[in-house]
Design an enzyme around this catalytic site. Structure first.
Site, short mmCIF file in Angstrom:
data_model
loop_
_atom_site.label_atom_id
_atom_site.label_comp_id
_atom_site.label_asym_id
_atom_site.label_seq_id
_atom_site.Cartn_x
_atom_site.Cartn_y
_atom_site.Cartn_z
N ASN A 7 0.86 -1.19 0.00
CA ASN A 7 0.00 0.00 0.00
C ASN A 7 0.90 1.24 0.00
OD1 ASN A 7 -1.82 2.04 0.54
ND2 ASN A 7 -2.30 1.35 2.63
N LYS B 170 -0.06 4.23 -0.20
CA LYS B 170 -0.75 5.37 0.43
C LYS B 170 -0.60 6.63 -0.46
CE LYS B 170 0.15 3.24 4.83
NZ LYS B 170 0.19 3.37 6.27
N HIS C 238 -9.33 0.90 5.43
CA HIS C 238 -8.03 1.10 6.09
C HIS C 238 -8.24 2.04 7.27
CE1 HIS C 238 -3.89 2.29 6.79
NE2 HIS C 238 -3.52 1.25 6.07
N GLU D 173 -6.62 4.45 8.25
CA GLU D 173 -6.41 5.86 7.91
C GLU D 173 -7.64 6.46 7.23
OE1 GLU D 173 -2.69 5.32 5.85
OE2 GLU D 173 -1.73 4.82 7.75
N GLU E 202 -4.95 -5.28 10.85
CA GLU E 202 -3.96 -4.22 11.01
C GLU E 202 -4.17 -3.50 12.33
OE1 GLU E 202 -2.20 -3.09 6.98
OE2 GLU E 202 -3.81 -1.69 7.41
N GLY F 40 3.01 1.82 10.73
CA GLY F 40 4.01 2.88 10.54
C GLY F 40 4.76 3.25 11.80
N SER G 138 3.89 -2.57 10.24
CA SER G 138 5.35 -2.59 10.38
C SER G 138 5.99 -3.90 9.95
CB SER G 138 5.73 -2.24 11.83
OG SER G 138 5.30 -0.93 12.15
C1 PEP Z 1 -0.55 -0.06 6.29
O1 PEP Z 1 -0.76 1.13 6.30
O2 PEP Z 1 -1.39 -0.81 5.75
C2 PEP Z 1 0.65 -0.58 6.90
C3 PEP Z 1 0.65 -1.80 7.31
O3 PEP Z 1 1.71 0.30 7.03
P1 PEP Z 1 3.19 -0.06 7.58
O4 PEP Z 1 3.61 -1.35 6.92
O5 PEP Z 1 4.02 1.09 7.16
O6 PEP Z 1 3.08 -0.22 9.06
#
Ligand code: PEP
Length: 249
Positions: A9, A11, A93, A95, A163, A169, A209
């Site tokens: 992703n 983003k 998601h 976000e 998630e 992040g 992460s």
């Molecule tokens: C995400 O936003 O779906 C995600 C898992 O981000 P990151 O891998 O950067 O933690």
């Protein structure tokens, strides 16, 4: 047998200057023993699909509108994603839930229209740190699943991504036991709602992460069929490490 999936992703990151990263990934994986999906910003989708053509990589969207078309300035429909070359779309998601106030019923409506268009819906669920600390994780995930996942879901058109919001992040990752507990719970809920056949065929991704150094351990956890990766999907070298770990798992 569920086919494993490494999904990236991007983003709100990436311009045409980022396409060489995708080109390098496409060159490295003319074929693969796992599915590989990159979800770039919508502005790059068409070109990304061209770059990835005839390789192991497919491309997807990061959101779509719940309506098929119409007066929704700035939004993108599932059909538009499909037309631009997408095979899948990330929905719900954290976000989007946070920045745009998306509720479970919004996610469900979007998933319906995405599935009707022939896209795979990657529906994201996950708890906040406060919810985990209050021992509410499974209740939250259960509620998000009931509210966000449409009845028409199958092993073909649905992928669920767990998630934990606090792991996105941040470099923080739940323990392998914690990941396993939630994935087993999601699997059991899917089996209860859709029956064993469908419930066992839906792919479950862990996201938060994930990077080359922890991917192998995470992929060894039961009911983890791959990962949804943010930061580490932006550089082909990092994402290759995740794909390779998944291929070895
Ligand atoms: C995400 O936003 O779906 C995600 C898992 O981000 P990151 O891998 O950067 O933690």
């Amino acid at each position: 047998m569920r086919r494993k999936l490494a999904a990236g992703n991007w983003k709100m990151n990436g311009t045409s200057a980022s396409l060489p990263e995708l080109q390098s990934l496409a060159t490295s994986y003319p074929s693969a023993s796992v599915d590989v999906l990159i979800c770039p910003p919508a502005t790059l989708l068409h070109r990304a699909a061209d770059v990835a053509k005839d390789t192991a990589i497919t491309v997807g969207g990061q959101d779509c509108h719940a309506a098929e078309s119409g007066a929704h300035t700035g939004d993108i429909s599932a059909q538009m994603l499909l037309d631009a070359g997408a095979t899948a779309v990330i929905l719900g998601h954290s976000e989007r839930r946070e920045d745009h106030g998306e509720q479970n019923e919004d996610v469900r409506a979007k998933a319906r229209v995405a599935m009707d268009a022939g896209l795979k819906a990657i529906i994201c669920v996950g708890e906040s740190l406060e919810q985990r600390e209050a021992a509410n994780t499974l209740d939250i995930i259960g509620g998000q699943m009931s509210g966000s996942i449409p009845d028409q879901s199958t092993g073909e058109n649905l992928i669920v991504a767990y998630e934990p919001i606090w792991a996105i992040g941040t470099g923080k990752v739940p323990t392998l036991d914690e990941i396993g507990e939630v994935h087993d719970f999601i699997r059991a809920r899917l089996e209860r709602r859709f029956g064993e056949g469908v419930g066992r065929s839906v792919r479950l991704l862990y996201g938060g992460s994930v990077k080359p150094s922890n991917a192998g351990d995470i992929f060894a956890v039961s009911n983890v069929d791959g990962a949804l990766v943010g930061g580490a999907s932006l550089k082909s070298q990092d994402f290759s490490g995740v794909i390779d770990a998944l291929q070895k798992s």
